[in-house]
Design a protein around this motif. Structure first.
Motif, mmCIF file in Angstrom:
data_model
loop_
_atom_site.group_PDB
_atom_site.id
_atom_site.type_symbol
_atom_site.label_atom_id
_atom_site.label_comp_id
_atom_site.label_asym_id
_atom_site.label_seq_id
_atom_site.Cartn_x
_atom_site.Cartn_y
_atom_site.Cartn_z
ATOM 1 N N ASP A 25 -13.125 11.979 -38.448
ATOM 2 C CA ASP A 25 -11.864 11.319 -38.117
ATOM 3 C C ASP A 25 -12.091 10.085 -37.258
ATOM 4 O O ASP A 25 -11.439 9.058 -37.431
ATOM 5 C CB ASP A 25 -10.941 12.290 -37.377
ATOM 6 C CG ASP A 25 -10.413 13.402 -38.265
ATOM 7 O OD1 ASP A 25 -10.597 13.314 -39.498
ATOM 8 O OD2 ASP A 25 -9.822 14.368 -37.732
ATOM 9 N N GLN B 226 -11.292 6.941 -39.363
ATOM 10 C CA GLN B 226 -9.881 6.619 -39.160
ATOM 11 C C GLN B 226 -9.550 6.188 -37.737
ATOM 12 O O GLN B 226 -8.391 5.893 -37.433
ATOM 13 C CB GLN B 226 -9.026 7.844 -39.509
ATOM 14 C CG GLN B 226 -9.298 8.427 -40.890
ATOM 15 C CD GLN B 226 -8.665 9.800 -41.055
ATOM 16 O OE1 GLN B 226 -7.681 10.144 -40.409
ATOM 17 N NE2 GLN B 226 -9.250 10.617 -41.928
ATOM 18 N N ASN C 51 -9.327 8.046 -35.347
ATOM 19 C CA ASN C 51 -8.458 9.099 -34.836
ATOM 20 C C ASN C 51 -9.334 10.069 -34.048
ATOM 21 O O ASN C 51 -10.185 10.754 -34.619
ATOM 22 C CB ASN C 51 -7.761 9.815 -36.004
ATOM 23 C CG ASN C 51 -6.840 10.929 -35.536
ATOM 24 O OD1 ASN C 51 -6.831 11.305 -34.366
ATOM 25 N ND2 ASN C 51 -6.050 11.463 -36.444
ATOM 26 N N ARG D 100 -9.307 15.278 -32.819
ATOM 27 C CA ARG D 100 -10.176 16.459 -33.000
ATOM 28 C C ARG D 100 -11.441 16.337 -32.167
ATOM 29 O O ARG D 100 -11.967 17.337 -31.674
ATOM 30 C CB ARG D 100 -10.531 16.639 -34.473
ATOM 31 C CG ARG D 100 -9.344 17.003 -35.341
ATOM 32 C CD ARG D 100 -9.783 17.584 -36.668
ATOM 33 N NE ARG D 100 -10.318 18.920 -36.515
ATOM 34 C CZ ARG D 100 -10.915 19.595 -37.491
ATOM 35 N NH1 ARG D 100 -11.068 19.032 -38.677
ATOM 36 N NH2 ARG D 100 -11.364 20.798 -37.296
ATOM 37 N N THR E 282 -12.707 16.462 -44.325
ATOM 38 C CA THR E 282 -12.213 16.540 -42.949
ATOM 39 C C THR E 282 -13.018 17.481 -42.082
ATOM 40 O O THR E 282 -12.935 17.440 -40.877
ATOM 41 C CB THR E 282 -10.755 17.043 -42.931
ATOM 42 O OG1 THR E 282 -10.721 18.384 -43.422
ATOM 43 C CG2 THR E 282 -9.866 16.165 -43.769
#
Length: 377
Positions: free
Chosen positions: A35, A39, A41, A44, A375
């Motif tokens: 992630d 991304q 992001n 996590r 993912t």
């Protein structure tokens, strides 16, 4: 009740909580790295960092308030023999294997409890590989001759241990200060990116259980078990100050089964593996997230199994994994654990980048058919 039995039962309860926390927080370093790299992001990844922070702060309290000695842990994270070659090479190999296997051993233990059948095969291969590496002459014959010399004896520089406090010339007070500073920094990072209450609670539970295991094995109960073992004709294996790791312990499960379940081979590692599996399963059932997932195609399965072999080899070479070094080792402020984790991240980054280059034309199709592969969930 005999102290060793009490200790193992207590550790089993701690392992149950560890497994449950890992399941409902969706703790997964690979997922966090994917992630983050792909991304930007970092939610996590923040879950993983919260677990490190709580383990670090908890271990500092266990050391300062309960007097638990982290200079003689199992494995010896603070060993003055700074085996930089093993940390870097083993960590990098583990990182590559983690990407190819679609997760570290802990993640596959949790996923197995969620009904992910390929995880069982991966765990078996990791267990057999670590068993061969630790219980036969393979490591001594094939790896030690070239990796053994990649080490620095810190005692030559007047440094007794490789923890950050010792490297900076301090002692217990500096250890506490460094733990507070690093732990607070990790939590501040997490506050910015982690919005999930379940992520916070689960990660905090995992980190707290790492500290709890150190207290149990190195505190009064652990010392009582050690004293009792000295009076036994065949003392149990694996006693001593330690916390969670899922590299060599998977091999310990194979050893335990090979001896027909002999009590002498029932170690913390064996109890931890069983406890985490059950803890993850219970959390999955409570949250109604159990769902069978079968095997993929032959190519995907072959890649996963190659990754499993690399996980086993890399974890033994590096003397730890994303849990052993990432939580238990960093909790002691061991420099080697920090280096190993950086190497794991580097191996993962290189493999994720290469994997993306190979699969770019079919990325949408592959992710749609197998979200876990993209993912790490």
């Amino acid at each position: 009740m005999e102290p060793t039995t009490t200790l193992l039962l207590s550790l089993f309860v701690v392992a149950l909580a560890f497994g449950a926390g890992a399941q409902f927080s969706r703790l997964c370093l690979l997922g966090g790295l994917r992630d983050g790299f792909g991304q930007r992001n970092y939610g996590r990844l923040a879950v993983y960092l919260v677990a490190i922070a709580v383990a670090l702060l908890g271990a500092a309290l266990v050391q300062s308030l309960a007097g638990v000695d982290f200079n003689n842990t199992k494995p010896p994270f603070r060993n003055p023999q700074f085996a930089w070659g093993r940390y870097i090479i083993g960590g990098f190999v583990f990182g590559v294997g983690m990407v190819l296997a679609r997760g570290c051993p802990l993640r596959h233990m949790v996923r197995l409890g969620q009904g992910h059948l390929p995880s069982l095969t991966i765990l078996i291969v990791v267990a057999l590989t670590t068993y061969v590496m630790t219980r036969t002459s393979v490591y001594a014959d094939w790896f030690l001759p070239w990796v053994g010399g990649m080490s620095i004896d810190l005692t030559r520089f007047g440094i007794a241990h490789q923890d950050l406090a010792s490297l900076l010339g301090g002692g217990g007070n500096l250890n506490l200060v460094l733990s507070l500073i690093i732990g607070a920094g990790l939590l501040l990072f997490a506050v910015r990116y982690l919005r999930s209450l379940g992520g916070w609670l689960g990660a905090a539970m995992v980190g707290a259980m790492v500290a709890a295991a150190y207290y149990l094995t190195g505190g009064p109960l652990g010392k009582a078990a050690l004293e009792a073992s000295e009076l036994m004709d065949t003392p149990p294996e694996g006693l001593g100050t330690q916390s969670f790791s899922f590299a060599a312990p998977l091999g310990d499960v194979v050893h335990y089964l090979s001896l027909g379940g002999a009590s002498v081979a029932l170690t913390f590692g064996v109890v931890a593996v069983v406890g985490v599996l059950l803890g993850g399963l219970v959390s999955t059932l409570i949250r109604r997230e159990f769902s069978f997932k079968g095997f993929g195609n032959l190519r995907e399965t072959s890649i996963n199994l190659l990754g499993a072999i690399l996980l086993g080899v890399g974890s033994v070479l590096a003397m730890g994994c994303t849990v052993g070094h990432g939580f238990s080792g960093i909790a002691t402020l061991a420099l080697g654990s920090i280096v190993a984790m950086l190497a794991i991240v580097a191996g993962s980054w290189v493999t994720i980048r290469q994997e993306a280059a190979w699969s770019t034309p079919n990325t949408a199709t592959d992710c749609g058919a197998n979200a876990d592969a993209c993912t790490g969930r």
